[in-house]
Design an enzyme around this catalytic site. Structure first.
Site, PDB file in Angstrom:
ATOM      1  N   SER A 102       0.810  -1.216   0.000  1.00  0.00           N
ATOM      2  CA  SER A 102       0.000   0.000   0.000  1.00  0.00           C
ATOM      3  C   SER A 102       0.844   1.267   0.000  1.00  0.00           C
ATOM      4  O   SER A 102       1.565   1.540  -0.944  1.00  0.00           O
ATOM      5  CB  SER A 102      -0.959  -0.043   1.196  1.00  0.00           C
ATOM      6  OG  SER A 102      -1.921   0.977   1.111  1.00  0.00           O
ATOM      7  N   ASP A 241      -2.583   6.532  -3.437  1.00  0.00           N
ATOM      8  CA  ASP A 241      -1.416   5.883  -2.849  1.00  0.00           C
ATOM      9  C   ASP A 241      -0.951   4.766  -3.771  1.00  0.00           C
ATOM     10  O   ASP A 241      -1.479   4.581  -4.870  1.00  0.00           O
ATOM     11  CB  ASP A 241      -1.709   5.383  -1.430  1.00  0.00           C
ATOM     12  CG  ASP A 241      -2.659   4.193  -1.400  1.00  0.00           C
ATOM     13  OD1 ASP A 241      -3.371   3.966  -2.402  1.00  0.00           O
ATOM     14  OD2 ASP A 241      -2.697   3.485  -0.380  1.00  0.00           O
ATOM     15  N   ASP A 243      -1.219   1.587  -4.037  1.00  0.00           N
ATOM     16  CA  ASP A 243      -2.088   0.525  -4.560  1.00  0.00           C
ATOM     17  C   ASP A 243      -3.486   1.015  -4.897  1.00  0.00           C
ATOM     18  O   ASP A 243      -4.368   0.217  -5.209  1.00  0.00           O
ATOM     19  CB  ASP A 243      -2.152  -0.660  -3.588  1.00  0.00           C
ATOM     20  CG  ASP A 243      -2.947  -0.363  -2.328  1.00  0.00           C
ATOM     21  OD1 ASP A 243      -2.941   0.802  -1.888  1.00  0.00           O
ATOM     22  OD2 ASP A 243      -3.554  -1.300  -1.768  1.00  0.00           O
ATOM     23  N   ASP A 245      -5.974   2.499  -3.160  1.00  0.00           N
ATOM     24  CA  ASP A 245      -7.159   2.435  -2.302  1.00  0.00           C
ATOM     25  C   ASP A 245      -7.273   3.633  -1.365  1.00  0.00           C
ATOM     26  O   ASP A 245      -8.182   3.704  -0.550  1.00  0.00           O
ATOM     27  CB  ASP A 245      -7.225   1.115  -1.521  1.00  0.00           C
ATOM     28  CG  ASP A 245      -6.118   0.960  -0.492  1.00  0.00           C
ATOM     29  OD1 ASP A 245      -5.208   1.820  -0.438  1.00  0.00           O
ATOM     30  OD2 ASP A 245      -6.155  -0.034   0.270  1.00  0.00           O
TER      31      ASP A 245
END
EC number: 5.4.2.10
Length: 445
Positions: A102, A241, A243, A245
């Site tokens: 992430s 960010d 990834d 999400d």
């Protein structure tokens, strides 16, 4: 329920090359997941990743483990986490797997799972996988080995889905938007979504090289985005960010708009249209200003523990649709099954276009309380939160704040950090109080 040995609040995560993020463990994890998933239905798994250089290695390890358990792996290549959740549903796969850490630096990585419904795995399934991890690894007979293949149209499918969540009667024509993709998984997705809906776009953080994910760009560091929005005289900026999400936005003056404000804008717009169902879920970290602003609109508000998993639990418990963390996880259950930054951005932009108001004007209805967050790194087995000195410092600050502020101390679910949050009406005092507690935490480590 038994204590978790491997899974944290967001899957398995750590420093690449150190347990548990090693090729041998990840292969075993793939096998263990395969053992559990194979009993549940189809033997198809969707696998996506972000842009970390270690993703290639871990992808291969997962493939080997899943194949040994007899599962078919479908690889998307770099793909946002919410895209994997969406594709898992549309391909009717048994599970989705994301290789990502992430918002963390490139040298971290992790593995997280989605159910066939595109939601995070239930606790009992994670515990079943943990139980398999402690067993010797076996292999199905050769004729039953799993095969791997690529999903070549994964990006196009997800782009079309994102666009479908934006009202058909509206357009982004005439808007100048700066898009920051954090050199992460949205780099080849987000620019196309906004461009195809008619916007003029300027991009930063869209040149991943394997080691620059989240580095001085993206939702965790919006300084470059703030500068670019002002320099280009853009209408606003959007940061994702690594990834995809989390979302943070920046208004035309370069001011940051966080997850709390984004959820407020979306909820207020849904109320205006008569489409709001229930209330809004925030977390223990949600700014008091959001709670007050929603109350003034007559919109119910509740807090969950920190983490999108817990926001989701509260949404389902209350049968509500909108939940968010101030860090930028925004969940909109009428459209997606998990936090989706691109979809959340489109709903805010729909409010901008539909109301003919600027992002700043939409934020003006919510006055943010000064909130200071101090992260204190700790090591060892001692728990700083059990320290009498820390408890005394917290009690002292809470007494001084009274009903006009909050104190929250908690451990990070993904890193060895104690997070000290103090919120109140006076920024100078809030900063002083946060440092007072942080100093007590440091001394107890």
């Amino acid at each position: 329920m038994a204590e978790r040995k491997y899974f944290g609040t967001d899957g398995v995560r750590g420093l690449v090359g150190q347990a548990p993020i090693t090729p041998d463990f990840v292969m075993k994890l793939g096998w263990a997941a395969g053992q559990v998933l194979a009993k549940q239905g189809t033997k198809k798994v969707i696998i996506g990743k972000d842009t970390r250089i270690s993703g290639y290695m871990l992808e291969s390890a997962l493939e080997a483990g899943l194949a040994a358990a007899g599962l078919q792996a479908k690889f998307t290549g770099p793909m946002p986490t919410p895209a994997v959740a969406y594709l898992t549903q549309t391909f009717r796969a048994e599970a989705g797997i994301v290789i990502s850490a992430s918002h963390n630096p490139y040298y971290d990585n992790g593995i997280k799972f989605f159910s066939s419904e595109g939601t995070k795995l239930p606790d009992d399934v994670e515990m079943a996988i943990e139980a398999e991890l402690d067993k010797p690894m076996t292999c199905v007979e050769s004729a039953l080995l799993g095969k791997a293949s690529r999903l070549n149209d994964a990006a196009g499918r997800y782009i079309e889905f994102c666009k479908s969540t934006f009202p058909k009667e509206l357009s982004l024509a005439g808007l100048k938007i700066v898009i920051d993709c954090a050199n992460g998984a949205t780099y080849h997705i987000a620019p196309n979504v906004f461009k195809e809906l008619g916007a003029e776009i300027i991009t930063i953080g869209c040149e991943p090289n394997g080691t620059n994910i989240n580095h001085e760009v993206g939702a965790t560091d919006v300084r470059a985005l703030q500068a670019k929005v002002v320099e280009e005289k853009a209408d606003f900026g959007v940061a994702f960010d690594g990834d995809g999400d989390r979302i943070i936005m920046v208004d035309e003056f370069g001011e940051k708009v966080d997850g709390d404000q984004i959820a407020y804008i979306i909820a207020r717009d849904a109320l205006r249209r008569g489409e709001l169902k229930g209330g809004v879920v925030g977390t223990l970290m949600t700014n008091m200003g959001m709670e007050v602003a929603l109350r003034n609109l007559g919109i119910p508000f509740v807090r969950s523990d920190v983490g999108d998993r817990y926001v989701m639990e509260k949404l389902l418990e209350n049968n509500w649709l909108i939940g968010a963390e101030n860090s930028g996880h925004v969940i909109l259950l009428d459209k997606v099954t998990t936090g989706d930054a691109i979809v959340a951005a489109l709903q805010v932009i729909a409010s901008i276009v539909g109301s003919k108001m600027s992002l700043k004007e939409l934020c003006d209805g919510m006055s943010m309380f000064p909130q200071i967050l101090v992260n204190v790194r700790f090591a060892g087995d001692n728990d700083p939160l059990e320290s009498e000195a820390v408890k005394a410092a917290q009690a002292d600050v809470e007494a001084k704040l009274g009903d006009n502020g909050r104190v929250l101390l908690r451990k990070s679910g993904t890193e060895p950090l104690i997070r000290v949050m103090v919120e109140g009406e006076d920024a100078e005092l809030v900063t002083q109080y946060a440092q007072q507690i942080a100093d007590a935490v440091k001394e107890s480590c």
